[in-house]
Write a protein that holds these residues in place. Structure first.
Motif, PDB file in Angstrom:
ATOM      1  N   GLU A 211      -2.488   8.731   0.081  1.00  0.00           N
ATOM      2  CA  GLU A 211      -1.167   8.267  -0.550  1.00  0.00           C
ATOM      3  C   GLU A 211      -1.397   7.254  -0.364  1.00  0.00           C
ATOM      4  O   GLU A 211      -0.502   6.230  -0.758  1.00  0.00           O
ATOM      5  N   ASP A 212      -1.662   6.841   0.963  1.00  0.00           N
ATOM      6  CA  ASP A 212      -2.279   5.182   1.178  1.00  0.00           C
ATOM      7  C   ASP A 212      -2.477   4.534   0.475  1.00  0.00           C
ATOM      8  O   ASP A 212      -2.576   3.573  -0.193  1.00  0.00           O
ATOM      9  N   ARG A 218       7.101   7.236  -0.898  1.00  0.00           N
ATOM     10  CA  ARG A 218       7.662   6.504  -0.238  1.00  0.00           C
ATOM     11  C   ARG A 218       9.103   6.231   0.597  1.00  0.00           C
ATOM     12  O   ARG A 218       9.365   6.068  -0.802  1.00  0.00           O
TER      13      ARG A 218
END
Length: 431
Positions: A211-212, A218
């Motif tokens: 996800e990063d 987010r």
């Protein structure tokens, strides 16, 4: 045929005068050069970070000032002026040289009507043809100037790195701390892509995730309602891939530099992207957005791995198969003689290089040898700096390495011990 492109101009900071330039037709490598027109103004000072962040452009600017190509302006007191046309490697190089700061040339150079240069990159010399987008990205050949700048022993070594990237598109530089892996990766990426605006740096760590890295949900605040909601947000790889795929960019190399790559759980971070690293002509359905996605062929990846932090042997076979691996170790060139070449280039004594060679000869673990970067900092070469660096940086690491073994680190690796060994070796060789 560059006359098919419109003229471009750049307003210098703080309401300064306007510089003028033109875009050249593409070279064989896909790098679009840019010419600063004679008579263009330039800023007289640079921002403090310029020499650090874009050292190449800073050095070129200084050389142009020294040889009189850029000189004090009579037309604009307090500013500099370009005395003749200057050909630059990219619009960003041209803009950075004139402004004394790091800029994105594709946005700061604009037509008289205000359109950014990037608006014209989908056109093939003004015809509107997509021919430029159909060409494959080609990496430029490294020259001796780059080898000298990086203090590499042989230009052929840089050529091999370039050829590996052409063939594999993904490469890892691995070795002990202080061997210059990140510095070299960034410098190579900047050179091969044509400018820092096409290079993105990310650093992996144990909590780094897919996800990063690529995309994920987010929390974001709505600017109107001030409510917080989870929204799909692209990560650095998705952003760079979208930029490289943009019309007009498909023939221009873009680079992702991944620092400390082996500190993360690579299978968790890459996910389905493992497949795309090997098959650039195929697409996969993305986990979160559901889009069909393929890595563009003009996106290259350079990773770095610190062998003292986590052994390279722990990298799984799937990742190893998708990357070419190049060792940067004090045992082999270009790292082995780098410190000595640098010392001579800056006019310093060879003693730090002799001490580093003597130190590494006593380190029994090749993955824990010390790279030259420890002794290439300014503080080392001030009065007492070498002793201070040895006492506060090198010996504590060796204490940790030999913890529980009962080794007298000072007696084995201390400066006086190593200096005595060097004197003895020299005496024996002259006897």
């Amino acid at each position: 045929m560059s006359e098919h492109y419109p003229a471009f101009q750049l307003r210098l900071p703080k309401g300064g005068p306007v510089a003028h330039g033109r875009l050249l037709a593409d070279g064989a490598s896909g790098i679009q050069k840019f010419v600063i027109r004679a008579g263009s103004p330039a800023r007289s000072e640079v921002v403090p970070s310029f020499a650090l962040g874009t050292n190449t452009y800073h050095r070129i600017r200084q050389q142009l000032i020294e040889d009189g190509t850029i000189q004090p302006s009579e037309q604009w007191p307090g500013w500099l002026e370009v005395s003749e046309d200057v050909e630059c490697t990219s619009p960003s190089a041209a803009g950075s040289i004139l402004t004394g700061s790091s800029v994105n040339g594709w946005e700061v150079w604009r037509t008289a009507g205000g359109r950014p240069l990037s608006d014209f990159m989908g056109q093939d010399l003004g015809t509107g043809s997509p021919a430029a987008a159909l060409r494959e990205a080609e990496l430029p050949e490294p020259g001796q100037d780059l080898a000298d700048e990086l203090h590499v022993h042989d230009r052929a070594w840089l050529q091999e790195i370039r050829d590996l990237l052409c063939d594999e598109q993904q490469l890892v530089l691995y070795g002990p701390p202080g061997t210059g892996k990140t510095h070299l990766a960034l410098k190579l990426a900047e050179f091969l892509s044509g400018g820092p605006e096409r290079v993105k740096l990310v650093q992996f760590h144990p909590s780094y995730t897919y996800e990063d890295f690529f995309e994920g949900f987010r929390p974001q605040e709505d600017p109107d309602s001030r409510e917080v909601a989870f929204r799909l947000t692209p990560g650095p790889l998705r952003e760079l891939a979208d930029l490289a795929s943009r019309e007009g960019n498909q023939h221009v190399p873009h680079f992702l530099v991944i620092d400390e790559m082996n500190r993360a759980n690579l299978a968790k971070v890459f996910g389905e992207l493992y497949f795309l690293l090997e098959y650039r002509d195929r697409s996969v359905r993305l986990t979160y957005s559901g889009d069909d996605f393929a890595l563009p062929p003009n996106l290259f990846v350079i990773g770095t791995m610190n062998t003292a932090d986590r052994s390279i042997a722990l990298v799984d076979a799937a990742m190893r198969r998708r990357f070419a691996f190049v060792e940067l170790s004090p045992r082999v060139e270009p790292t082995r003689g780098l410190l000595r070449r640098w010392l001579r280039a800056v006019g310093k004594d060879d003693e730090p290089a002799d001490l580093l060679d003597a130190l590494n000869a006593r380190v029994d673990d090749s993955e824990f040898m010390f790279g030259p970067s420890y002794l290439m900092k300014k503080g080392v070469h001030r009065e007492g700096g070498l002793e201070r660096t040895w006492r506060t940086k090198i010996l504590p690491l060796l204490e940790e390495h030999h913890y529980g073994e009962g080794v007298d680190v000072e007696a084995r690796y201390g400066l006086e011990t190593l200096r005595a060994a060097i004197r003895h070796r020299r005496g024996a060789s002259t006897a």
